[in-house]
Design an enzyme around this catalytic site. Sequence first.
Site, PDB file in Angstrom:
ATOM      1  N   ASP A   1       0.865  -1.309  -0.065  1.00  0.00           N
ATOM      2  CA  ASP A   1       0.032  -0.087   0.090  1.00  0.00           C
ATOM      3  C   ASP A   1       0.752   1.383   0.033  1.00  0.00           C
ATOM      4  OD1 ASP A   1      -1.896  -2.025   0.170  1.00  0.00           O
ATOM      5  OD2 ASP A   1      -2.755  -1.123   2.011  1.00  0.00           O
TER       6      ASP A   1
ATOM      7  N   ASP B   1      -4.205  -0.956  -1.925  1.00  0.00           N
ATOM      8  CA  ASP B   1      -5.777  -0.751  -1.484  1.00  0.00           C
ATOM      9  C   ASP B   1      -6.641  -0.291  -2.379  1.00  0.00           C
ATOM     10  OD1 ASP B   1      -6.717  -1.378   1.264  1.00  0.00           O
ATOM     11  OD2 ASP B   1      -6.941   0.756   1.556  1.00  0.00           O
TER      12      ASP B   1
ATOM     13  N   HIS C   1     -10.410   0.452  -3.321  1.00  0.00           N
ATOM     14  CA  HIS C   1     -11.828   0.346  -2.671  1.00  0.00           C
ATOM     15  C   HIS C   1     -12.959   0.963  -3.642  1.00  0.00           C
ATOM     16  CE1 HIS C   1     -10.390  -0.670   1.289  1.00  0.00           C
ATOM     17  NE2 HIS C   1      -9.744   0.290   1.435  1.00  0.00           N
TER      18      HIS C   1
ATOM     19  N   HIS D   1     -17.377   2.511   0.000  1.00  0.00           N
ATOM     20  CA  HIS D   1     -16.929   1.391   0.550  1.00  0.00           C
ATOM     21  C   HIS D   1     -17.291   1.356   2.100  1.00  0.00           C
ATOM     22  CE1 HIS D   1     -13.849  -1.492   2.576  1.00  0.00           C
ATOM     23  NE2 HIS D   1     -14.215  -2.293   1.313  1.00  0.00           N
TER      24      HIS D   1
ATOM     25  N   HIS E   1     -10.833   6.845   1.195  1.00  0.00           N
ATOM     26  CA  HIS E   1      -9.460   6.835   0.707  1.00  0.00           C
ATOM     27  C   HIS E   1      -9.203   5.682  -0.529  1.00  0.00           C
ATOM     28  CE1 HIS E   1      -9.861   3.296   3.534  1.00  0.00           C
ATOM     29  NE2 HIS E   1      -8.767   2.863   2.887  1.00  0.00           N
TER      30      HIS E   1
ATOM     31  N   LYS F   1      -6.735  -5.039  -3.173  1.00  0.00           N
ATOM     32  CA  LYS F   1      -7.369  -5.659  -2.474  1.00  0.00           C
ATOM     33  C   LYS F   1      -8.353  -4.693  -1.839  1.00  0.00           C
ATOM     34  CE  LYS F   1      -4.055  -4.296   1.121  1.00  0.00           C
ATOM     35  NZ  LYS F   1      -4.739  -3.352   1.774  1.00  0.00           N
TER      36      LYS F   1
ATOM     37  N   CYS G   1      -2.243  -2.399   7.611  1.00  0.00           N
ATOM     38  CA  CYS G   1      -2.253  -3.470   6.309  1.00  0.00           C
ATOM     39  C   CYS G   1      -0.906  -4.313   6.421  1.00  0.00           C
ATOM     40  CB  CYS G   1      -2.300  -2.661   5.174  1.00  0.00           C
ATOM     41  SG  CYS G   1      -3.893  -2.036   4.787  1.00  0.00           S
TER      42      CYS G   1
END
Length: 220
Positions: free
Chosen positions: A20, A58, A60, A64, A93, A118, A163
């Site tokens: 990330d 990351d 989303h 989310h 984010h 992810k 994470c």
Amino acid sequence: MPTTKTSSSRRSRKALLVIDVQNDFIPGGALAVPEGDQIVPLINRLGGHFKQVVIAQDWHPAGHISFASSHEGHAPNDIIQLPYGPQVLWPDHCVQASRGAELHPKLNLPHAQLILRKGCNPDIDSYSAFVEADRTTTTGLAGYLSQRGIDTVYLVGLALDYCVAWSALDARAAGFNTFVIVDACRAINMDGSLDKATRQMRAAGVNLIKASELQPTALC
Ligand code: VGL
Ligand code: ZN
């Protein structure tokens, strides 16, 4: 066929997992991790010592479930109960295809073969690059690594207490020798989260090391 194994087949196979390192997690971003940008040169240098590099991102969808804005009356840092357990709420984010979701522009790992996205499920968060927050849905990363003969992983990136820690714990649970290179990470450190993550990683057998402890010639 010769029966003696070559040294390379006897040696463990290693991968660098870069977690990330995205615009939203660096100062100026939506969920900035203090000093998040300072690790990029070290990660680039470390990357040069690994043949196998995986980048986690990351990623989303808008709206989310981990976003405070998706829950009326809630603000970032609130904790709510979801069907899979407690969930910290974050500012919006790493929305798919946004500038904030892009990898840091100075991240220079052209030989990375896999970029794993992810947190794509609208209803389930995923700090971990291995298993989503329902603790059931896998990303397939453990299979990808083991099918390439990788038995040892080194983690770097953001955020150490979220994470990176969750990914390291899941790597260990999946049977990988697991190292976190702590000076190539930075933490959010909210409400004791860094101490807690550090204790959990140590208890699980995750090795917390400094980059200076690595022998670059042993990493490929
Ligand atoms: C992360 C909070 C929410 C991380 C991702 O990369 O550590 N933290 N989403
Ligand atoms: Zn996220």
